[in-house]
Design a protein around this motif. Structure first.
Motif, mmCIF file in Angstrom:
data_model
loop_
_atom_site.group_PDB
_atom_site.id
_atom_site.type_symbol
_atom_site.label_atom_id
_atom_site.label_comp_id
_atom_site.label_asym_id
_atom_site.label_seq_id
_atom_site.Cartn_x
_atom_site.Cartn_y
_atom_site.Cartn_z
ATOM 1 N N THR A 1 0.856 -1.180 0.000
ATOM 2 C CA THR A 1 0.000 0.000 0.000
ATOM 3 C C THR A 1 0.892 1.230 0.000
ATOM 4 O O THR A 1 1.806 1.321 0.821
ATOM 5 C CB THR A 1 -0.881 0.001 1.268
ATOM 6 O OG1 THR A 1 -1.508 -1.275 1.339
ATOM 7 C CG2 THR A 1 -1.918 1.077 1.232
ATOM 8 N N ASP A 2 0.673 2.150 -0.905
ATOM 9 C CA ASP A 2 1.532 3.339 -0.916
ATOM 10 C C ASP A 2 1.027 4.366 0.093
ATOM 11 O O ASP A 2 0.028 4.125 0.782
ATOM 12 C CB ASP A 2 1.700 3.898 -2.338
ATOM 13 C CG ASP A 2 0.522 4.758 -2.789
ATOM 14 O OD1 ASP A 2 -0.474 4.831 -2.050
ATOM 15 O OD2 ASP A 2 0.599 5.323 -3.893
ATOM 16 N N ARG A 3 1.709 5.496 0.186
ATOM 17 C CA ARG A 3 1.397 6.445 1.250
ATOM 18 C C ARG A 3 0.008 7.051 1.127
ATOM 19 O O ARG A 3 -0.539 7.584 2.084
ATOM 20 C CB ARG A 3 2.449 7.567 1.277
ATOM 21 C CG ARG A 3 3.753 7.088 1.863
ATOM 22 C CD ARG A 3 4.848 8.112 1.653
ATOM 23 N NE ARG A 3 6.149 7.484 1.705
ATOM 24 C CZ ARG A 3 6.793 7.230 2.839
ATOM 25 N NH1 ARG A 3 6.278 7.576 3.990
ATOM 26 N NH2 ARG A 3 7.959 6.630 2.803
ATOM 27 N N SER A 4 -0.571 6.955 -0.063
ATOM 28 C CA SER A 4 -1.934 7.479 -0.184
ATOM 29 C C SER A 4 -2.973 6.374 0.004
ATOM 30 O O SER A 4 -4.161 6.600 -0.216
ATOM 31 C CB SER A 4 -2.113 8.180 -1.534
ATOM 32 O OG SER A 4 -1.822 7.283 -2.572
ATOM 33 N N GLY A 5 -2.520 5.190 0.384
ATOM 34 C CA GLY A 5 -3.471 4.127 0.724
ATOM 35 C C GLY A 5 -3.934 3.294 -0.455
ATOM 36 O O GLY A 5 -4.850 2.493 -0.336
ATOM 37 N N ILE A 6 -3.280 3.468 -1.620
ATOM 38 C CA ILE A 6 -3.673 2.675 -2.800
ATOM 39 C C ILE A 6 -2.883 1.378 -2.801
ATOM 40 O O ILE A 6 -1.690 1.373 -2.490
ATOM 41 C CB ILE A 6 -3.382 3.451 -4.107
ATOM 42 C CG1 ILE A 6 -4.115 4.788 -4.114
ATOM 43 C CG2 ILE A 6 -3.764 2.639 -5.342
ATOM 44 C CD1 ILE A 6 -3.729 5.688 -5.256
#
Ligand code: AMP
Length: 422
Positions: free
Chosen positions: A68-73
């Motif tokens: 999961t990347d920092r934007s939650g994707i």
């Protein structure tokens, strides 16, 4: 000490010429068949792969590098290329712009598998996708391209297997029959196949387990259940291969790991590598684009594992690279002339000569040793009385002949070397 991640590899020095040779052959063959290169990002939204490859496959259920990347994707490092190519085709409306898109790629892929010879976690594939036509010519073309590339590398011990998976409806009927056949034998199946019995029963046909294989030997055959159109399609593919004298075997158990295949599937393996013998896998996927939300567009493609192919080449002793000799080594006889040597070298390099100098303040003798080690064709010596006279000494390393030349016109030196006139 920090080390490379298990299942990944650094590729350098002696390995590089092998990769370049393979990549050059891939590009040259692909371009002759008029495929255009596509490069897609290393990561994609996770759902692209789960929707296309199928959640019941090994890749999606246990091998993807998902984070999961920092934007939650939720993102996933690409485990294969077909899904990404299809995403690009849909996103850029390539299937509307062109009736047929013929694309090829060379790219790293990522799967969290148990590393062993020929099985890595970051590996590389080349492959092709032809999107927009149902023609059996293209099914055959995929096999022909892959086979040609392997043959051009010099590989001999190749086996092409082909099969047809038909359309989903006949496959569903077949799955029911297979289930009926396997149900009384369920207890004897390997634990892996028992799992597949529930969620991906066709893959049991792929099992390498000996008892599974004995059981499968008596199983009904998918090819016997093909619908009329799929049968005709399969016959056409075989005829094209026959006409071109491409040797192949029909393997009714070749189902391949991914959910999206329809009709033709194929695999090219080599008896020159160990357990991981599949070099190339491919097939037709007429329903994939629709499954990803695009307008119904048929497609066919293949993917080939570069590391495995190079291993097969190695095992068939196809590589005999001696390091490329350098054209020129500039030796300084006096240390203060080092910047002059650097300036000369820069001019030679820009004019196209592979040139090396000393960066380690080595003695003249050590510089000469280095020139020998690098197989320099010529050595140019800067310094001494000659230099005061405006000259440098050129030495032809194969004849040991020496010549004093004026350096005010460096073009003269370059033409001497390029014409090998001394
Ligand atoms: P697939 O995408 O699974 O159909 O694989 C196509 C080809 O990629 C295989 O035939 C192999 O040559 C290669 N390949 C697949 N997985 C790996 C891996 N983990 N390591 C090295 N090569 C692989």
């Amino acid at each position: 000490m920090i080390k490379a991640i298990k299942g990944t590899k650094d590729i350098f020095y002696d390995e590089i010429p092998k990769w370049k040779l393979l990549e050059n052959i891939v590009r040259s063959v692909m371009e002759k068949f008029h495929y255009s290169e596509i490069r897609t990002p290393v990561f994609e939204e996770t759902s692209l792969f789960s929707r296309s490859i199928g959640t019941d496959t090994d890749i999606v259920s246990k091998e993807m590098y998902t984070f999961t990347d920092r934007s939650g994707i939720s993102l996933t490092l690409k485990p294969e290329m077909t899904a990404s190519v299809m995403r690009a085709v849909i996103e850029h409306s390539l299937n509307k712009k062109f009736n047929l898109n013929k694309l090829y790629y060379i790219s790293p892929m990522f799967r969290q598998e148990r590393p062993q010879a020929g099985r890595l976690r970051q590996f590389h594939q080349f492959g092709a996708e032809a999107v927009g036509s149902r023609s059996p010519l293209l099914d055959a073309e995929m096999i022909i391209i892959a086979y040609n590339i392997l043959k051009k590398l010099g590989l001999k011990n190749l086996i092409i297997k082909i099969n047809s998976l038909g359309v989903p409806s006949s496959r569903e009927t077949y799955k029911k029959e297979l289930r009926k056949y396997l149900t009384p034998k369920y207890e004897q199946l390997s634990p892996e196949s028992q799992k597949r019995f529930e969620n991906n029963i066709l893959r049991i046909l792929d099992s390498k387990n000996e008892i599974d294989q004995q059981i499968i030997a008596g199983a009904p055959i998918l090819l016997d259940q093909l619908d009329e159109n799929s049968l005709i399609h399969f016959e056409k593919v075989k005829k094209i291969l026959d006409d071109l004298k491409i040797p192949y075997k029909i393997d009714p158990k070749l189902v391949r790991g991914l959910d999206y295949y329809t009709n033709t599937t194929f695999e090219i393996s080599s008896s020159s590598v160990g357990a991981q013998s599949a070099l190339v896998g491919g097939g037709r996927y007429d329903l994939l684009v629709e499954q990803l939300g695009g307008k119904s567009t048929p497609g066919v493609g293949f993917a080939a594992g570069i590391e495995r192919i190079l291993l097969a080449c190695q095992n068939e002793n196809l590589f005999d690279f001696s390091p490329n000799p350098i054209d020129l080594y500039v030796i300084v006889l006096e240390k203060q002339l080092s910047p002059t040597a650097f300036k000369f070298a820069a001019q030679f390099r820009l004019k196209g000569l592979i040139t090396e100098i000393d960066y380690l303040d080595r003695s003249v003798k050590a510089q000469m040793r280095d020139a020998n080690r690098l197989n320099a064709k010529y050595v140019l010596m800067i310094g001494g009385e000659e230099f005061k006279r405006g000259n440098v000494v050129l030495k032809n390393m194969s004849t040991s002949e020496q010549k004093e030349v004026n350096f005010s016109r460096i073009e003269n030196i370059i033409s001497l070397l390029q014409n090998k006139s001394f």
